[in-house]
Design a protein around this motif. Structure first.
Motif, PDB file in Angstrom:
ATOM      1  N   ALA A 278       0.870  -1.178   0.000  1.00  0.00           N
ATOM      2  CA  ALA A 278       0.000   0.000   0.000  1.00  0.00           C
ATOM      3  C   ALA A 278       0.906   1.226   0.000  1.00  0.00           C
ATOM      4  O   ALA A 278       1.580   1.503   0.995  1.00  0.00           O
ATOM      5  N   GLU A 279       0.967   1.928  -1.110  1.00  0.00           N
ATOM      6  CA  GLU A 279       1.928   3.020  -1.262  1.00  0.00           C
ATOM      7  C   GLU A 279       1.252   4.358  -1.476  1.00  0.00           C
ATOM      8  O   GLU A 279       0.273   4.470  -2.207  1.00  0.00           O
ATOM      9  N   SER A 280       1.814   5.355  -0.841  1.00  0.00           N
ATOM     10  CA  SER A 280       1.376   6.725  -1.085  1.00  0.00           C
ATOM     11  C   SER A 280       2.530   7.491  -1.726  1.00  0.00           C
ATOM     12  O   SER A 280       2.628   7.559  -2.938  1.00  0.00           O
ATOM     13  N   CYS A 281       3.472   8.012  -0.931  1.00  0.00           N
ATOM     14  CA  CYS A 281       4.533   8.861  -1.497  1.00  0.00           C
ATOM     15  C   CYS A 281       5.480   8.101  -2.423  1.00  0.00           C
ATOM     16  O   CYS A 281       6.113   8.709  -3.293  1.00  0.00           O
ATOM     17  N   THR A 282       5.607   6.797  -2.278  1.00  0.00           N
ATOM     18  CA  THR A 282       6.518   6.040  -3.145  1.00  0.00           C
ATOM     19  C   THR A 282       5.884   5.689  -4.490  1.00  0.00           C
ATOM     20  O   THR A 282       6.590   5.316  -5.429  1.00  0.00           O
ATOM     21  N   PHE A 304      -1.428  -1.545  -4.019  1.00  0.00           N
ATOM     22  CA  PHE A 304      -2.312  -0.383  -4.064  1.00  0.00           C
ATOM     23  C   PHE A 304      -1.473   0.891  -4.069  1.00  0.00           C
ATOM     24  O   PHE A 304      -0.571   1.044  -3.237  1.00  0.00           O
ATOM     25  N   ILE A 305      -1.761   1.790  -4.987  1.00  0.00           N
ATOM     26  CA  ILE A 305      -1.184   3.129  -4.952  1.00  0.00           C
ATOM     27  C   ILE A 305      -2.309   4.067  -4.536  1.00  0.00           C
ATOM     28  O   ILE A 305      -3.186   4.401  -5.331  1.00  0.00           O
ATOM     29  N   THR A 306      -2.300   4.463  -3.275  1.00  0.00           N
ATOM     30  CA  THR A 306      -3.383   5.280  -2.716  1.00  0.00           C
ATOM     31  C   THR A 306      -2.806   6.651  -2.387  1.00  0.00           C
ATOM     32  O   THR A 306      -2.540   6.971  -1.227  1.00  0.00           O
ATOM     33  N   TYR A 307      -2.641   7.456  -3.412  1.00  0.00           N
ATOM     34  CA  TYR A 307      -1.977   8.748  -3.255  1.00  0.00           C
ATOM     35  C   TYR A 307      -2.875   9.765  -2.551  1.00  0.00           C
ATOM     36  O   TYR A 307      -2.422  10.562  -1.744  1.00  0.00           O
ATOM     37  N   LEU A 316      -8.335   0.967   1.133  1.00  0.00           N
ATOM     38  CA  LEU A 316      -7.657   0.412   2.305  1.00  0.00           C
ATOM     39  C   LEU A 316      -8.481   0.555   3.582  1.00  0.00           C
ATOM     40  O   LEU A 316      -8.010   0.185   4.666  1.00  0.00           O
ATOM     41  N   ASN A 317      -9.663   1.105   3.442  1.00  0.00           N
ATOM     42  CA  ASN A 317     -10.547   1.267   4.611  1.00  0.00           C
ATOM     43  C   ASN A 317      -9.936   2.121   5.714  1.00  0.00           C
ATOM     44  O   ASN A 317     -10.209   1.920   6.902  1.00  0.00           O
ATOM     45  N   ALA A 341      -4.670  -3.241   3.914  1.00  0.00           N
ATOM     46  CA  ALA A 341      -4.061  -4.002   2.823  1.00  0.00           C
ATOM     47  C   ALA A 341      -4.178  -5.495   3.059  1.00  0.00           C
ATOM     48  O   ALA A 341      -4.238  -6.291   2.131  1.00  0.00           O
ATOM     49  N   CYS A 342      -4.203  -5.888   4.318  1.00  0.00           N
ATOM     50  CA  CYS A 342      -4.348  -7.302   4.655  1.00  0.00           C
ATOM     51  C   CYS A 342      -5.804  -7.703   4.862  1.00  0.00           C
ATOM     52  O   CYS A 342      -6.074  -8.820   5.309  1.00  0.00           O
ATOM     53  N   GLU A 343      -6.740  -6.795   4.599  1.00  0.00           N
ATOM     54  CA  GLU A 343      -8.177  -7.096   4.696  1.00  0.00           C
ATOM     55  C   GLU A 343      -8.574  -7.521   6.101  1.00  0.00           C
ATOM     56  O   GLU A 343      -9.290  -8.512   6.302  1.00  0.00           O
ATOM     57  N   ASN A 344      -8.073  -6.790   7.093  1.00  0.00           N
ATOM     58  CA  ASN A 344      -8.458  -7.096   8.471  1.00  0.00           C
ATOM     59  C   ASN A 344      -9.919  -6.743   8.708  1.00  0.00           C
ATOM     60  O   ASN A 344     -10.485  -5.877   8.029  1.00  0.00           O
TER      61      ASN A 344
END
Length: 436
Positions: A278-282, A304-307, A316-317, A341-344
């Motif tokens: 799960a990436e934002s800045c990267t 996931f790229i969640t900018y 990602l909830n 990301a792990c669907e907890n």
């Protein structure tokens, strides 16, 4: 023996290709115990190439020239070398026959007149057959004891030729060898790493330790001068063992060819784990590093790229309240990104003040891991509370979330690279802690 590497080709000077040949040959010379003082790159120019060869002959015992052995007019290495040595260019019938055989095997390819240029050799030279191309290698031994070796430029031709023919030839000329091993470290900066081994460096004789700083990593090369490989290994072994005691789990590999992402993928596969990123800045840089590894498809589940904040909520909830209260760049958001990301399940709770805690992950997801990165890469977007370079990395392994805060220095690209490397290392150490 002192060697000099001369890489021929205007494309090298223009930056059109990366000169991997010099890197490969330098490592092989070190392995053979051959000292390398000079590396020269020169374009496809007769006058400048001749000057480079003449200069090398005054200061080096062994010249290794790469490139410029092709069939075109700008391939001048063989001809210029012969001119400098005042030797003739003659046709080699053995090489001519091999060129004929090569084109016969490559059905559909026609031999053009200029292909026969590669059947010409320097008078008195030893021909080294090229099983992967049409340009043979040449070894020229001069009357005053110099050795000049000419090798084709394409690495898929040069490397097999060197390993199979040139390495054994040079090895017979050497009275000893240089044996070296590499230790690669993460999670400790160069200054601290050097301080930790300053006593070893101060008193070293043979073997020696040389630190190299990489982005987010420190590499230590341990090198011994020995009569043979067996003696070299024996000299290096106690030093390696001492370094292993001092750096412990900060050492991620002692294999020179292995990178951090290789180690992480192998660890995931070993413990039958899958990874979701799960990436934002990267922005995908992390997932790309994992995909570089052959076999990544066995362990990489999703990326996931969640900018934007909206993407973090949607995919990602991450709760809207968390983003409003703490911001996208926060420990709390990193936790929820890793968990999402792990669907907890939604009602898992986490202690905001702890670095590691039990999320109560469902058994059906017990083999899933995740790695989440959120931060401020810059150059804008920072504040006094959260300056540029602030990055939170969350990792979930075996139902436990670990979060670390980092403050990286450098430009936008450096911050992103540091985030990826430290994220991979956090995942690596988390797997070790949980399973090993």
């Amino acid at each position: 023996m002192i060697a000099e590497l001369i890489s021929v080709g205007t494309e090298i000077l223009l930056g059109n290709i990366v000169n991997t040949n010099a890197n490969y040959l330098a490592r092989k010379c070190a392995e053979l115990g051959i000292t390398n003082y000079y590396q020269v790159s020169v374009g496809d120019n007769e006058e400048r190439l001749a000057a480079a060869i003449n200069a090398a002959l005054t200061r080096s015992d062994l010249l290794i020239l790469t490139g410029g052995l092709g069939p075109t007019k700008d391939d001048l290495t063989k001809e210029v070398t012969a001119k400098v040595l005042n030797k003739k260019i003659i046709e080699d019938s053995h090489t001519k026959d091999r060129i004929k055989e090569y084109f016969t095997r490559k059905k559909g390819l026609e031999i053009t007149e200029n292909n026969w240029k590669q059947a010409l050799i320097i008078e008195g030279s030893t021909v080294v057959d090229n099983p992967n191309g049409t340009a043979p290698g040449l070894i020229v031994e001069t009357e005053d004891g110099k050795i000049i070796i000419l090798l084709p430029g394409p690495p898929n031709e040069l490397e097999p030729m060197f390993q199979e023919a040139i390495f054994p030839y040079l090895n017979k000329l050497q009275p000893g060898v240089l044996y070296s091993e590499m230790i690669k470290i993460c999670g400790i900066g160069e200054s601290k790493a050097e301080t930790m081994i300053q006593d070893l460096i101060t008193h070293q004789t043979n073997p020696t330790i040389a630190p190299y700083a990489k982005t987010g990593e420190v590499h230590l090369r341990i090198t011994a001068s020995a009569s043979d490989m067996t003696e070299g290994k024996a000299l290096v072994k106690p030093v390696v063992e001492e370094l292993e005691k001092r750096f412990s789990t900060h050492i991620y590999t002692n294999k020179e060819e292995e990178n951090l992402e290789d180690v992480v993928v192998n660890l995931l596969a070993k413990h039958k784990l899958t990874i979701t990123t799960a990436e934002s800045c990267t922005g995908g840089l992390l997932t790309g590093r994992l995909v570089n590894v052959p076999g990544a498809s066995e362990v990489l589940d999703e990326g996931f790229i969640t900018y934007s904040n909206e993407a973090k909520e949607k995919y990602l909830n991450v709760s809207h309240k968390t983003l409003e209260s703490y911001g996208a760049v926060s420990r709390e958001t990193a936790v929820e990104m890793a968990r999402g990301a792990c669907e907890n399940i939604e009602d898992n709770k986490i202690n905001d003040n702890s670095v590691a805690c039990d999320t109560g992950i469902n058994n059906s997801h017990s083999r899933k891991t995740s790695l989440a990165i959120t931060g401020i890469a810059g150059p804008g977007g920072g504040s006094e509370e959260k300056p540029v370079g602030t990055v939170y990395i969350g990792c979930m392994v075996n139902g436990h979330v670990r979060v670390k805060k980092y403050q990286f220095k450098g430009n936008r690209q450096k911050v992103r690279e540091y985030a990826v490397i430290n994220g991979l290392d956090l995942l690596r150490t988390s797997i070790i802690e949980e399973f090993e």
